[in-house]
Design a protein around this motif. Structure first.
Motif, PDB file in Angstrom:
ATOM      1  N   SER A 155       0.828  -1.204   0.000  1.00  0.00           N
ATOM      2  CA  SER A 155       0.000   0.000   0.000  1.00  0.00           C
ATOM      3  C   SER A 155       0.866   1.260   0.000  1.00  0.00           C
ATOM      4  O   SER A 155       0.455   2.302  -0.494  1.00  0.00           O
ATOM      5  CB  SER A 155      -0.967  -0.005   1.174  1.00  0.00           C
ATOM      6  OG  SER A 155      -0.275   0.212   2.369  1.00  0.00           O
ATOM      7  N   THR A 213     -12.958   8.531   4.973  1.00  0.00           N
ATOM      8  CA  THR A 213     -12.705   7.234   4.347  1.00  0.00           C
ATOM      9  C   THR A 213     -12.890   7.299   2.837  1.00  0.00           C
ATOM     10  O   THR A 213     -12.189   6.646   2.084  1.00  0.00           O
ATOM     11  CB  THR A 213     -13.642   6.173   4.951  1.00  0.00           C
ATOM     12  OG1 THR A 213     -13.557   6.280   6.369  1.00  0.00           O
ATOM     13  CG2 THR A 213     -13.252   4.781   4.520  1.00  0.00           C
ATOM     14  N   LEU A 214     -13.848   8.117   2.395  1.00  0.00           N
ATOM     15  CA  LEU A 214     -14.109   8.207   0.961  1.00  0.00           C
ATOM     16  C   LEU A 214     -13.071   9.054   0.222  1.00  0.00           C
ATOM     17  O   LEU A 214     -12.726   8.768  -0.913  1.00  0.00           O
ATOM     18  CB  LEU A 214     -15.513   8.775   0.717  1.00  0.00           C
ATOM     19  CG  LEU A 214     -16.679   7.841   1.045  1.00  0.00           C
ATOM     20  CD1 LEU A 214     -18.008   8.562   0.889  1.00  0.00           C
ATOM     21  CD2 LEU A 214     -16.636   6.587   0.170  1.00  0.00           C
ATOM     22  N   PRO A 216      -9.650  10.709  -1.197  1.00  0.00           N
ATOM     23  CA  PRO A 216      -8.458   9.982  -1.669  1.00  0.00           C
ATOM     24  C   PRO A 216      -7.277  10.044  -0.703  1.00  0.00           C
ATOM     25  O   PRO A 216      -6.417   9.170  -0.724  1.00  0.00           O
ATOM     26  CB  PRO A 216      -8.110  10.699  -2.974  1.00  0.00           C
ATOM     27  CG  PRO A 216      -8.708  12.056  -2.849  1.00  0.00           C
ATOM     28  CD  PRO A 216      -9.962  11.879  -2.043  1.00  0.00           C
ATOM     29  N   GLY A 219      -5.376   7.339   1.547  1.00  0.00           N
ATOM     30  CA  GLY A 219      -4.538   6.337   0.888  1.00  0.00           C
ATOM     31  C   GLY A 219      -3.071   6.733   0.847  1.00  0.00           C
ATOM     32  O   GLY A 219      -2.203   5.929   0.504  1.00  0.00           O
ATOM     33  N   TYR A 239      -9.255  -3.932   0.286  1.00  0.00           N
ATOM     34  CA  TYR A 239     -10.077  -2.722   0.298  1.00  0.00           C
ATOM     35  C   TYR A 239      -9.199  -1.472   0.206  1.00  0.00           C
ATOM     36  O   TYR A 239      -9.499  -0.531  -0.514  1.00  0.00           O
ATOM     37  CB  TYR A 239     -10.930  -2.673   1.567  1.00  0.00           C
ATOM     38  CG  TYR A 239     -11.956  -3.770   1.620  1.00  0.00           C
ATOM     39  CD1 TYR A 239     -13.053  -3.755   0.754  1.00  0.00           C
ATOM     40  CD2 TYR A 239     -11.831  -4.824   2.510  1.00  0.00           C
ATOM     41  CE1 TYR A 239     -13.986  -4.772   0.787  1.00  0.00           C
ATOM     42  CE2 TYR A 239     -12.756  -5.845   2.555  1.00  0.00           C
ATOM     43  CZ  TYR A 239     -13.836  -5.815   1.684  1.00  0.00           C
ATOM     44  OH  TYR A 239     -14.751  -6.832   1.703  1.00  0.00           O
ATOM     45  N   THR A 240      -8.093  -1.518   0.947  1.00  0.00           N
ATOM     46  CA  THR A 240      -7.176  -0.381   0.931  1.00  0.00           C
ATOM     47  C   THR A 240      -6.631  -0.159  -0.482  1.00  0.00           C
ATOM     48  O   THR A 240      -6.663   0.954  -0.999  1.00  0.00           O
ATOM     49  CB  THR A 240      -6.000  -0.636   1.900  1.00  0.00           C
ATOM     50  OG1 THR A 240      -6.537  -0.827   3.196  1.00  0.00           O
ATOM     51  CG2 THR A 240      -5.036   0.521   1.909  1.00  0.00           C
ATOM     52  N   HIS A 243      -9.329   1.113  -2.863  1.00  0.00           N
ATOM     53  CA  HIS A 243      -9.554   2.542  -2.626  1.00  0.00           C
ATOM     54  C   HIS A 243      -8.446   3.371  -3.272  1.00  0.00           C
ATOM     55  O   HIS A 243      -8.701   4.341  -3.988  1.00  0.00           O
ATOM     56  CB  HIS A 243      -9.612   2.789  -1.123  1.00  0.00           C
ATOM     57  CG  HIS A 243      -9.694   4.240  -0.743  1.00  0.00           C
ATOM     58  ND1 HIS A 243      -8.583   4.986  -0.438  1.00  0.00           N
ATOM     59  CD2 HIS A 243     -10.756   5.088  -0.647  1.00  0.00           C
ATOM     60  CE1 HIS A 243      -8.961   6.223  -0.155  1.00  0.00           C
ATOM     61  NE2 HIS A 243     -10.268   6.321  -0.271  1.00  0.00           N
ATOM     62  N   GLN A 244      -7.195   2.943  -3.048  1.00  0.00           N
ATOM     63  CA  GLN A 244      -6.061   3.694  -3.606  1.00  0.00           C
ATOM     64  C   GLN A 244      -6.094   3.696  -5.136  1.00  0.00           C
ATOM     65  O   GLN A 244      -5.940   4.742  -5.764  1.00  0.00           O
ATOM     66  CB  GLN A 244      -4.743   3.087  -3.126  1.00  0.00           C
ATOM     67  CG  GLN A 244      -4.429   3.405  -1.675  1.00  0.00           C
ATOM     68  CD  GLN A 244      -3.171   2.692  -1.193  1.00  0.00           C
ATOM     69  OE1 GLN A 244      -2.944   1.529  -1.520  1.00  0.00           O
ATOM     70  NE2 GLN A 244      -2.354   3.385  -0.432  1.00  0.00           N
ATOM     71  N   TRP A 247      -8.821   5.765  -6.877  1.00  0.00           N
ATOM     72  CA  TRP A 247      -8.453   7.184  -6.900  1.00  0.00           C
ATOM     73  C   TRP A 247      -7.278   7.456  -7.849  1.00  0.00           C
ATOM     74  O   TRP A 247      -7.222   8.498  -8.483  1.00  0.00           O
ATOM     75  CB  TRP A 247      -8.137   7.684  -5.486  1.00  0.00           C
ATOM     76  CG  TRP A 247      -9.396   8.088  -4.762  1.00  0.00           C
ATOM     77  CD1 TRP A 247      -9.972   7.475  -3.693  1.00  0.00           C
ATOM     78  CD2 TRP A 247     -10.248   9.198  -5.089  1.00  0.00           C
ATOM     79  NE1 TRP A 247     -11.133   8.123  -3.326  1.00  0.00           N
ATOM     80  CE2 TRP A 247     -11.316   9.188  -4.156  1.00  0.00           C
ATOM     81  CE3 TRP A 247     -10.218  10.201  -6.063  1.00  0.00           C
ATOM     82  CZ2 TRP A 247     -12.339  10.139  -4.181  1.00  0.00           C
ATOM     83  CZ3 TRP A 247     -11.247  11.152  -6.084  1.00  0.00           C
ATOM     84  CH2 TRP A 247     -12.290  11.107  -5.155  1.00  0.00           C
TER      85      TRP A 247
END
Lengths: 271, 333
Positions: A155, A213-214, A216, A219, A239-240, A243-244, A247
């Motif tokens: 990540s 959380t939403l 960007p 991340g 999930y991480t 999300h990254q 974006w």
């Protein structure tokens, strides 16, 4: 691809020479990190056992934040600004490559070089220096376990790409503004706050958590650091990363469209 | 190879007026004015030519180079280079061209020259064998061997320009644009650059378009010159055509033993029909005359019979002056 890697490497090499600046910056960050940790520690002294993140985890969080500060997209690439200012940017438009990826590679190389120069001595200080100073309880903790560390590494790599993609938005904005100072003033406030660089994001009020959380920016700092200390279990890595990378895709497409528009407006002056 | 037809390019510039209040007013209402950089410019260039592209500052030279290299899109007109429209299909087109923007380096300031070259090898995806050959060729031609491993910031301007020229040729382009490559260089460096440009044009058959303010560049290199002014082509032809197309005059230079004798001579100038005094400095007098109206032998005979001088010579006007006359007469500057 070879072209992209070649630019990253040259930019990395080019940025490694700013060792003096990196050392100076490192000292600032050591003190900044110490102050933040002490403030946070005072907060934890009055803690009643309901804190959403433990003392050790947040101390580690802050040290990692200082170590990886240079990845944060709160500045523009000075080499691109200089080229826009004096017109050397014209050369990027006569190469058989995408101008966006040429700049992206440049910025990625610069950011990774800056991080390499600072993070190693800073982590060493956070491990050994703090013990020598007689404050072992404020030293950085080792990663929770090997799996968490692997999740952190993955990540963190994505965070570098995301940070570069956001920096590219500032870089491209300079096609219109030439100086990136104004844009950076706006962007850096948002980025530092919502990435977790000011206060670890879990310590933000409950009602802000959905928004945070939403966005960007978590991340960049928050998600990888919490993976390091197992505040986020490694099983949630997907999930991480999702999300990254969602974006990253957004900023890539947006930045490319932005640059296409900019290239039309760009007039390379003088001869 | 290059066909340019009726290209027009206009820039829109925000007007700024003096005073603090007007700059506040301009926040709300901006006035713009248009600058026509190119006004229906047409020319065609054949493969292997070496073109000198000249014109006063702001004439539109760099705009032309930027349009031909695909950086700028003209407002109207057509342009094809080697079958490509430069600003469409940019990535495929730029493989065939090399550009050096004078005063702007494409090299990485803090890295050794060889790093910038290696980067270009990767950017243009040059085959290792081909890269080795062209690197050896340019290193030899421009004598770069001694400083290939020196960081660019330590190079002199002349060395840097040589490296920039080399960098623009590594991918073996067939067409090379040089935008003021000799600007700011000393005499030795200028000779090196000119020599190199001539060689790549003659031996490597690279078509070269050279913009410059240096008339020595033009005289040494260009077989054909294009003079641009006020966005229009004012002259297109060879230097010898230029000499015959501009009303030819000659200079007669006389040296007198003393200033007093020179002054005495200029006092009697009204007797020399057709010759005009240009300047008189110390014992040297310079006059201009039109050989059509006043044959040189008549003028010289007239002077020798009436005056004693120590030296005499007749000069052609330098190319620089011919071009300045074109700027003035045809462009009304």
């Amino acid at each position: 691809m070879i072209c992209f890697i070649s630019v990253v490497l040259r930019s990395f090499k080019n940025s490694l020479q700013y060792r003096g600046a990196a050392i100076a910056g490192m000292f600032t960050q050591v003190f900044w990190g110490l102050i933040m940790i002490m403030v946070l520690d005072a907060f934890f002294m009055n803690e009643t056992g309901t804190a959403p993140i433990s003392r050790v985890q947040s101390i580690t969080y802050i040290w990692l934040g200082q170590a990886f500060l240079s990845l944060l997209p709160w500045s523009y690439d000075r080499s691109i600004q200089a080229m826009l200012y004096d017109g050397r940017i014209a050369y990027d438009f006569i190469r058989p490559c995408s101008v966006y990826w040429l700049w992206f590679a440049r910025t990625l190389g610069w950011r990774t070089a800056a991080v390499t120069l600072r993070s190693v001595p800073l982590v060493l200080f956070a491990v050994f220096g703090m013990r020598l100073l007689g404050m072992p309880e404020l030293a950085i903790a080792p990663p929770a376990n090997a799996v968490q560390f692997l999740a952190f590494t993955l990540s963190m790599f994505s965070a570098a790409v995301l940070g570069t993609a956001i920096t590219m938005m500032i870089n491209v904005s300079m096609v219109w503004t030439v100086s990136g100072v104004g844009t950076v003033a706006l962007v850096s406030a948002v980025v530092t706050l919502f990435s977790g660089m000011v206060i670890p994001l879990p310590l933000f009020p409950e009602w802000t958590q959905t928004l945070i959380t939403l966005l960007p920016f978590r991340g960049l700092v928050d998600a990888p650091f919490r993976l390091y200390s197992a505040h986020i279990p490694a099983k949630y890595l997907t999930y991480t990363l999702l999300h990254q990378w969602i974006w990253i895709a957004v900023f890539l497409l947006w930045g490319k469209a932005f640059l296409r528009k900019g290239a039309k407006a760009l007039v390379v002056q003088g001869g | 190879m290059i066909e340019v037809h009726d290209i027009t390019k206009t820039y829109t510039v925000a007007k700024k007026t003096e005073g603090a209040f007007s700059s506040i007013a301009s926040l709300f209402r901006r006035t713009y004015h248009h600058v026509t950089a190119l006004d229906r410019v047409s020319f065609s260039i054949k493969e292997g030519e070496l073109i000198g592209y000249i014109g006063p500052n702001g004439a539109g030279k760099s705009t032309t180079v930027k349009i031909l290299s695909g950086i700028l899109v003209p407002d109207s007109g057509t342009c094809t280079v080697d079958g490509f429209v430069p600003w469409k299909d940019r990535k495929a087109y730029v493989r065939h061209i090399g550009v050096v923007f004078g005063q702007k380096t494409q090299l990485w300031w803090d890295l050794p020259v060889s790093d910038s070259f290696a980067l270009l090898r990767d950017i243009y995806a040059i085959e290792p064998g081909a890269y080795k050959r062209s690197l050896e060729a340019v290193t030899e031609l421009l004598s770069l061997g001694a400083f290939l491993d020196t960081p660019v910031r330590h190079l002199s301007l002349g060395q840097r320009m040589r490296c920039d020229l080399a960098a623009s040729l590594l991918h073996s382009p067939r067409l090379l644009f040089l935008d003021e490559p000799t600007i700011g260089l000393d005499a030795v460096a200028k000779f090196a650059v000119r020599d190199f440009v001539r060689q790549i044009n003659e031996t490597m058959k690279v078509t070269v378009i050279l913009t410059t303010h240096d008339m020595d560049d033009i005289e040494a290199l260009a077989g054909r010159i294009l003079i641009l002014g006020d966005g229009r082509v004012a002259f297109d032809g060879s230097i010898s055509t230029l000499r015959t197309s501009v009303p030819a005059h000659r200079y007669l230079v006389l040296d007198f033993p003393s200033k007093a004798e020179a002054d005495h001579f200029t006092g009697t100038m009204k007797n020399l029909h057709g010759a005009d005094l240009v300047d008189s400095e110390g014992g040297r007098v310079r006059m201009a005359f039109d050989p059509q109206l006043l044959p040189p032998q008549v003028l010289v005979k007239d002077i020798t019979e009436n005056h004693a001088f120590s030296d005499i010579s007749i000069e052609h006007p330098p190319v620089e002056e011919l071009i300045a006359r074109i700027y003035r007469e045809r462009l009304g500057q």
